[in-house]
Design a protein around this motif. Structure first.
Motif, PDB file in Angstrom:
ATOM      1  N   VAL A  48      -3.492   0.124  -3.319  1.00 26.54           N
ATOM      2  CA  VAL A  48      -3.176  -1.188  -2.761  1.00 26.54           C
ATOM      3  C   VAL A  48      -3.049  -2.163  -3.923  1.00 26.54           C
ATOM      4  CG1 VAL A  48      -3.862  -3.013  -1.165  1.00 26.54           C
ATOM      5  CG2 VAL A  48      -4.585  -0.643  -0.733  1.00 26.54           C
TER       6      VAL A  48
ATOM      7  N   PHE B 166      -8.335  -1.353   5.225  1.00 27.87           N
ATOM      8  CA  PHE B 166      -7.695  -0.056   5.027  1.00 27.87           C
ATOM      9  C   PHE B 166      -8.722   1.018   5.376  1.00 27.87           C
ATOM     10  CE2 PHE B 166      -5.823  -3.297   2.489  1.00 27.87           C
ATOM     11  CZ  PHE B 166      -4.463  -3.098   2.619  1.00 27.87           C
TER      12      PHE B 166
ATOM     13  N   VAL C  65      -3.912   0.466   8.477  1.00 30.19           N
ATOM     14  CA  VAL C  65      -4.098  -0.940   8.127  1.00 30.19           C
ATOM     15  C   VAL C  65      -4.405  -1.668   9.432  1.00 30.19           C
ATOM     16  CG1 VAL C  65      -3.105  -2.978   7.036  1.00 30.19           C
ATOM     17  CG2 VAL C  65      -2.399  -0.679   6.282  1.00 30.19           C
TER      18      VAL C  65
ATOM     19  N   VAL D  55       0.869  -1.169   0.000  1.00 27.96           N
ATOM     20  CA  VAL D  55       0.000   0.000   0.000  1.00 27.96           C
ATOM     21  C   VAL D  55       0.908   1.222   0.000  1.00 27.96           C
ATOM     22  CG1 VAL D  55      -0.247  -0.173   2.531  1.00 27.96           C
ATOM     23  CG2 VAL D  55      -1.814   1.273   1.227  1.00 27.96           C
TER      24      VAL D  55
END
Length: 253
Positions: free
Chosen positions: A37, A136, A171, A27
């Motif tokens: 991503v 995310f 994350v 990412v």
């Protein structure tokens, strides 16, 4: 678009038993505050884009020249969730990693130093009947998930990236039951095995026994886009029979 060396990046993989991992993912954040991503080895033709404009998508890259059945590049299109402050946060995008989908051995990683030598973070996998979900989430910069008690959203923070003024991209990890993921994988494999044209397009139609990675993209019940990749093998009951795709958790049954 590929991440450069000066960008805000996080390379990661999920690791299970016997040193088996997922593929390597990345990412990264661009200067305009957009995040992307992508899988670093397989499925490089697809990436998730979390644009600074608020438009978000999972799509084939423009460089791939690939199109969906609808004639465009877009597998999923959404807008940025406006849940920035907790106690509940809504992911923009999720990756599913059931333990049965992990397939990269240490020997395979050593053979691909370009994808594994640069600061890959290994995240411990959940074991069946649980699956690892990496999500995310865009939230206010003032919220530190390492210290906030978000009781309504039991998550494990993994990494935080500066996104744009007032916002960070986190994350986070959750462990969830993998029953529905198995059903999705079974459904996809049955569809492919029942369509000789689709099957030939995946296997090359030449009996190639090389490992094959499949990918499911969709939205969950809350409308959050997700991706799950998993390996399949080829099996023939007789030398003259056409090969069929076999899932890791069914190949010995």
């Amino acid at each position: 678009m590929q991440p450069g060396t000066n960008q805000n990046t996080f390379r990661f993989a999920v690791k299970g038993k016997n040193d088996i991992t997922s593929n390597s993912w990345i990412v990264w954040v661009e200067k305009d505050g957009s995040a992307y991503v992508s899988c670093r080895k397989f499925m490089g033709q697809i990436k998730a884009s979390l644009h600074a404009s608020g438009q978000q998508q999972v799509a084939f890259t423009s460089e791939s020249k690939l199109l969906t059945d609808y004639g465009d590049r877009f597998l999923q299109k959404t807008t940025e969730p406006q849940t920035y402050t907790g106690p509940t946060i809504t992911p923009s995008y999720s990756l599913f990693f059931p333990s049965w989908a992990l397939s990269i051995t240490s020997q395979m990683r050593q053979a691909e130093p370009g994808h594994w030598a640069k600061h890959v973070t290994f995240i411990q996998a959940a074991e069946e009947p649980l699956s690892t979900t990496l999500s995310f989430c865009i939230i206010d910069s003032g919220i530190n998930l390492d210290h906030e008690a978000l009781k309504e959203c039991p998550i494990s923070p993994i990494k935080s990236l500066a996104l744009r003024p007032g916002k960070r991209l986190w994350v986070v990890k959750r462990d969830e039951k993998d029953d529905d993921l198995k059903k999705q994988a079974i459904s996809l494999v049955e569809e492919l095995n029942g369509d000789a044209t689709l099957l030939a397009g995946i296997t090359g139609g030449d009996g190639n026994e090389a490992p094959i990675t499949l990918r499911c993209d969709g939205k969950n019940n809350s409308g959050i886009p997700y991706t799950m990749s998993f390996p399949v093998s080829l099996k023939r009951d007789t030398p003259t029979q056409s090969a069929q795709l076999v899932l890791p958790f069914t190949e010995h049954t």
